[in-house]
Write a protein that holds these residues in place. Structure first.
Motif, short mmCIF file in Angstrom:
data_model
loop_
_atom_site.label_atom_id
_atom_site.label_comp_id
_atom_site.label_asym_id
_atom_site.label_seq_id
_atom_site.Cartn_x
_atom_site.Cartn_y
_atom_site.Cartn_z
N HIS A 54 -63.23 72.82 16.42
CA HIS A 54 -61.92 72.49 16.97
C HIS A 54 -61.46 73.55 17.96
O HIS A 54 -60.78 73.23 18.94
CB HIS A 54 -60.87 72.32 15.86
CG HIS A 54 -61.00 71.02 15.15
ND1 HIS A 54 -60.64 69.83 15.73
CD2 HIS A 54 -61.45 70.72 13.90
CE1 HIS A 54 -60.86 68.85 14.87
NE2 HIS A 54 -61.35 69.35 13.75
N GLN B 23 -56.34 73.61 20.54
CA GLN B 23 -55.15 73.20 19.81
C GLN B 23 -55.39 73.37 18.31
O GLN B 23 -56.50 73.17 17.82
CB GLN B 23 -54.83 71.74 20.08
CG GLN B 23 -54.30 71.47 21.46
CD GLN B 23 -53.88 70.01 21.59
OE1 GLN B 23 -54.27 69.16 20.80
NE2 GLN B 23 -53.06 69.73 22.61
N PRO C 241 -49.50 67.71 16.85
CA PRO C 241 -49.53 66.36 17.43
C PRO C 241 -49.68 66.42 18.95
O PRO C 241 -49.36 67.41 19.58
CB PRO C 241 -48.17 65.79 17.03
CG PRO C 241 -47.30 66.99 16.88
CD PRO C 241 -48.21 68.10 16.40
N CYS C 242 -50.12 65.34 19.51
CA CYS C 242 -50.25 65.24 20.97
C CYS C 242 -48.89 64.88 21.55
O CYS C 242 -48.04 64.26 20.90
CB CYS C 242 -51.27 64.18 21.36
SG CYS C 242 -52.93 64.57 20.79
N ARG C 243 -48.67 65.20 22.81
CA ARG C 243 -47.41 64.87 23.48
C ARG C 243 -47.39 63.36 23.82
O ARG C 243 -48.39 62.82 24.27
CB ARG C 243 -47.28 65.66 24.76
CG ARG C 243 -47.03 67.12 24.51
CD ARG C 243 -46.73 67.82 25.81
NE ARG C 243 -47.43 69.09 25.78
CZ ARG C 243 -47.91 69.71 26.80
NH1 ARG C 243 -47.79 69.20 28.01
NH2 ARG C 243 -48.50 70.86 26.68
#
Length: 163
Positions: A146, A152, A157-159
């Motif tokens: 990762h 990250q 969470p993703c934007r």
């Protein structure tokens, strides 16, 4: 009613004679009442765990003796020479030089069980030419993957994208 008597295997008095350090000797009586023959002294040794045991005369590993272990990874194996009284943590340090895995990233299995870094090789029963399995810790392996993928954290969470 039946009365049972226990058998006495050895008659006579024993005298404990210490010679200092971790070794002591026990002398039996001169008559040799233990089985008819008495060849003299029993030698004792003090183990690293603090246990006083009878000294071994056989060819098994003893204190200060080097043993050779075959450490197997998924794709290769290594022959490592180390003292019989070493710990699994010390073995991990030696393996870190050979495999380029840090000791925290290593998992060592002997006789099907994962061994802690503080356990002694000879106390667990590791002998000369035994096989130890080396695995990379899956949690650390996943963190490495990762970290290489995007930097990250795992739980971030993703934007959201608005159109």
């Amino acid at each position: 009613m039946i009365k049972l008597r226990s058998k006495r295997f050895c008659r006579g008095s024993f005298k404990l004679g210490g010679n200092g350090g971790g070794n002591a000797t026990v002398k039996g009586n001169e008559k040799g009442s233990c089985g008819g023959t008495n060849n003299g002294e029993i030698k004792w040794e003090l183990r690293p765990g603090g246990m006083l045991v009878q000294k071994r005369e056989s060819g098994e590993s003893t204190v200060g003796e080097l043993i050779t272990l075959r450490v197997s990874t998924v794709s290769q194996w290594h022959d490592i020479s180390i003292e019989a009284t070493s710990t699994f943590g010390e073995l991990k340090m030696v393996l870190s030089l050979v495999t380029s895995l840090e000791p925290e990233e290593q998992r060592l299995l002997f006789k099907g069980k994962e061994r802690d870094s503080g356990e002694y090789l000879h106390m667990v029963g590791v002998r000369d030419k035994d096989k130890v399995l080396l695995l990379e810790d899956p949690a650390i392996k996943e963190r490495k993957l990762h970290g290489l993928a995007g930097g990250q954290p795992i739980g971030a969470p993703c934007r959201p994208i608005s159109v």
